[in-house]
Design a protein around this motif. Structure first.
Motif, mmCIF file in Angstrom:
data_model
loop_
_atom_site.group_PDB
_atom_site.id
_atom_site.type_symbol
_atom_site.label_atom_id
_atom_site.label_comp_id
_atom_site.label_asym_id
_atom_site.label_seq_id
_atom_site.Cartn_x
_atom_site.Cartn_y
_atom_site.Cartn_z
ATOM 1 N N ARG A 13 -21.100 36.461 43.710
ATOM 2 C CA ARG A 13 -22.097 36.612 42.650
ATOM 3 C C ARG A 13 -22.237 38.073 42.225
ATOM 4 N NH1 ARG A 13 -27.135 34.762 44.962
ATOM 5 N NH2 ARG A 13 -25.983 33.636 46.534
ATOM 6 N N ARG A 14 -22.268 38.940 43.199
ATOM 7 C CA ARG A 14 -22.402 40.375 42.917
ATOM 8 C C ARG A 14 -21.191 40.887 42.142
ATOM 9 N NH1 ARG A 14 -25.166 44.183 41.178
ATOM 10 N NH2 ARG A 14 -24.794 46.216 42.074
ATOM 11 N N MET A 15 -20.002 40.437 42.511
ATOM 12 C CA MET A 15 -18.781 40.846 41.814
ATOM 13 C C MET A 15 -18.808 40.358 40.370
ATOM 14 S SD MET A 15 -15.990 42.517 41.980
ATOM 15 C CE MET A 15 -15.429 42.705 43.642
ATOM 16 N N ALA A 16 -19.292 39.122 40.166
ATOM 17 C CA ALA A 16 -19.385 38.571 38.808
ATOM 18 C C ALA A 16 -20.375 39.378 37.968
ATOM 19 C CB ALA A 16 -19.789 37.105 38.862
ATOM 20 N N GLU A 17 -21.500 39.763 38.579
ATOM 21 C CA GLU A 17 -22.486 40.583 37.864
ATOM 22 C C GLU A 17 -21.890 41.927 37.456
ATOM 23 O OE1 GLU A 17 -25.915 41.033 40.298
ATOM 24 O OE2 GLU A 17 -26.399 38.894 40.279
ATOM 25 N N MET A 18 -21.186 42.550 38.380
ATOM 26 C CA MET A 18 -20.589 43.849 38.097
ATOM 27 C C MET A 18 -19.534 43.745 36.999
ATOM 28 S SD MET A 18 -20.364 45.451 41.944
ATOM 29 C CE MET A 18 -19.316 46.782 41.471
ATOM 30 N N GLN A 19 -18.727 42.690 37.019
ATOM 31 C CA GLN A 19 -17.714 42.501 35.994
ATOM 32 C C GLN A 19 -18.357 42.245 34.639
ATOM 33 O OE1 GLN A 19 -15.178 39.410 37.482
ATOM 34 N NE2 GLN A 19 -13.934 40.833 38.696
ATOM 35 N N ALA A 20 -19.461 41.511 34.621
ATOM 36 C CA ALA A 20 -20.160 41.251 33.360
ATOM 37 C C ALA A 20 -20.717 42.555 32.788
ATOM 38 C CB ALA A 20 -21.279 40.237 33.581
ATOM 39 N N GLN A 21 -21.228 43.420 33.642
ATOM 40 C CA GLN A 21 -21.746 44.711 33.192
ATOM 41 C C GLN A 21 -20.632 45.594 32.670
ATOM 42 O OE1 GLN A 21 -23.821 46.327 36.536
ATOM 43 N NE2 GLN A 21 -25.677 45.144 36.164
ATOM 44 N N MET A 22 -19.477 45.527 33.273
ATOM 45 C CA MET A 22 -18.355 46.373 32.872
ATOM 46 C C MET A 22 -17.612 45.808 31.670
ATOM 47 S SD MET A 22 -18.531 48.912 34.851
ATOM 48 C CE MET A 22 -16.961 49.740 34.835
ATOM 49 N N GLY A 23 -17.927 44.612 31.245
ATOM 50 C CA GLY A 23 -17.282 44.044 30.069
ATOM 51 C C GLY A 23 -16.137 43.115 30.388
ATOM 52 N N GLY A 24 -16.245 42.334 31.385
ATOM 53 C CA GLY A 24 -15.202 41.368 31.705
ATOM 54 C C GLY A 24 -14.495 41.717 32.986
ATOM 55 N N PRO A 25 -13.456 40.955 33.359
ATOM 56 C CA PRO A 25 -12.742 41.225 34.602
ATOM 57 C C PRO A 25 -12.035 42.566 34.549
ATOM 58 C CG PRO A 25 -11.847 39.279 33.466
ATOM 59 C CD PRO A 25 -12.986 39.782 32.670
ATOM 60 N N GLY A 28 -12.203 45.322 31.172
ATOM 61 C CA GLY A 28 -11.248 45.344 30.070
ATOM 62 C C GLY A 28 -11.887 45.485 28.705
ATOM 63 N N GLY A 29 -13.101 44.979 28.503
ATOM 64 C CA GLY A 29 -13.762 45.062 27.214
ATOM 65 C C GLY A 29 -14.021 46.497 26.794
ATOM 66 N N ASN A 30 -14.292 47.338 27.742
ATOM 67 C CA ASN A 30 -14.556 48.742 27.467
ATOM 68 C C ASN A 30 -13.294 49.455 26.991
ATOM 69 O OD1 ASN A 30 -16.306 50.837 27.240
ATOM 70 N ND2 ASN A 30 -16.417 51.273 29.428
ATOM 71 N N ASP A 31 -12.142 49.046 27.528
ATOM 72 C CA ASP A 31 -10.873 49.657 27.122
ATOM 73 C C ASP A 31 -10.555 49.350 25.672
ATOM 74 O OD1 ASP A 31 -10.560 50.717 29.633
ATOM 75 O OD2 ASP A 31 -9.230 49.110 30.340
ATOM 76 N N GLN A 32 -10.854 48.130 25.235
ATOM 77 C CA GLN A 32 -10.603 47.760 23.846
ATOM 78 C C GLN A 32 -11.456 48.588 22.900
ATOM 79 O OE1 GLN A 32 -11.386 43.575 23.764
ATOM 80 N NE2 GLN A 32 -9.280 43.028 24.346
ATOM 81 N N GLN A 33 -12.693 48.825 23.288
ATOM 82 C CA GLN A 33 -13.582 49.630 22.455
ATOM 83 C C GLN A 33 -13.091 51.069 22.378
ATOM 84 O OE1 GLN A 33 -17.620 49.621 23.773
ATOM 85 N NE2 GLN A 33 -18.355 50.827 22.052
ATOM 86 N N LYS A 34 -12.652 51.606 23.504
ATOM 87 C CA LYS A 34 -12.126 52.972 23.516
ATOM 88 C C LYS A 34 -10.867 53.078 22.661
ATOM 89 C CE LYS A 34 -13.937 54.428 27.973
ATOM 90 N NZ LYS A 34 -13.608 54.836 29.327
ATOM 91 N N GLU A 35 -10.029 52.070 22.722
ATOM 92 C CA GLU A 35 -8.802 52.062 21.924
ATOM 93 C C GLU A 35 -9.132 52.016 20.437
ATOM 94 O OE1 GLU A 35 -4.850 52.180 20.939
ATOM 95 O OE2 GLU A 35 -5.758 52.520 22.900
ATOM 96 N N LYS A 36 -10.105 51.206 20.080
ATOM 97 C CA LYS A 36 -10.522 51.105 18.681
ATOM 98 C C LYS A 36 -11.083 52.438 18.187
ATOM 99 C CE LYS A 36 -12.306 47.321 16.314
ATOM 100 N NZ LYS A 36 -13.242 46.216 16.176
ATOM 101 N N GLU A 37 -11.903 53.087 19.015
ATOM 102 C CA GLU A 37 -12.468 54.392 18.648
ATOM 103 C C GLU A 37 -11.359 55.430 18.491
ATOM 104 O OE1 GLU A 37 -15.401 55.487 21.517
ATOM 105 O OE2 GLU A 37 -16.741 53.831 20.964
ATOM 106 N N ARG A 38 -10.360 55.379 19.364
ATOM 107 C CA ARG A 38 -9.249 56.323 19.286
ATOM 108 C C ARG A 38 -8.465 56.129 17.995
ATOM 109 N NH1 ARG A 38 -4.108 56.552 19.936
ATOM 110 N NH2 ARG A 38 -3.910 54.384 20.553
ATOM 111 N N GLN A 39 -8.236 54.868 17.628
ATOM 112 C CA GLN A 39 -7.521 54.576 16.385
ATOM 113 C C GLN A 39 -8.303 55.053 15.170
ATOM 114 O OE1 GLN A 39 -6.736 50.385 16.467
ATOM 115 N NE2 GLN A 39 -4.923 50.596 17.779
#
Length: 127
Positions: A13-25, A28-39
């Protein structure tokens, strides 16, 4: 054994909470946003290179160091002008200064000072 199962469930449960806060497993969601900002940043940089000559880019970078919000306003204004076809050729430093003056006129705040003579006259000259 039951304690191990409960501990494992809590960890899951704790791992799932942490992954949800970080944007997925794996966050990964944060990386997409950073890539979009870089572009977007690369696109802005390429448009500004096409629109401004070297001296104007230098001035804009200097402004960005001193007043980042004003530089962002000018950059967005330049990008809009370039995309709408209002800019033919490269702008030089003097043309950029004119653009900056127009931005300053829009954002300039007028300050007024009111002096209340009645309150200032509390101490009389006869003392």
């Amino acid at each position: 054994m039951a304690d191990d199962a409960e501990l494992e469930a809590i960890r899951a449960r704790r791992m799932a909470e942490m992954q949800a806060q970080m944007g997925g497993p794996g966050g990964g969601g944060n990386d997409q946003q950073k890539e979009k900002e870089r572009q977007m940043e690369e696109m802005k940089h390429s448009i500004l290179c096409q629109v401004l000559d070297q001296s104007a880019r230098t001035r804009l970078n200097t402004i960005a160091v001193a007043k980042p919000e004003k530089a962002k306003m000018v950059e967005s204004m330049l990008m809009q002008m370039a995309q709408s076809g209002q800019i033919q050729g490269k702008l030089n430093e003097t043309q950029l200064k004119g653009l900056l003056e127009r931005v300053n006129e829009r954002t300039q705040k007028t300050t007024t000072v009111k002096f209340d003579r009645r309150r200032a006259a509390l101490d009389s000259d006869s003392d």
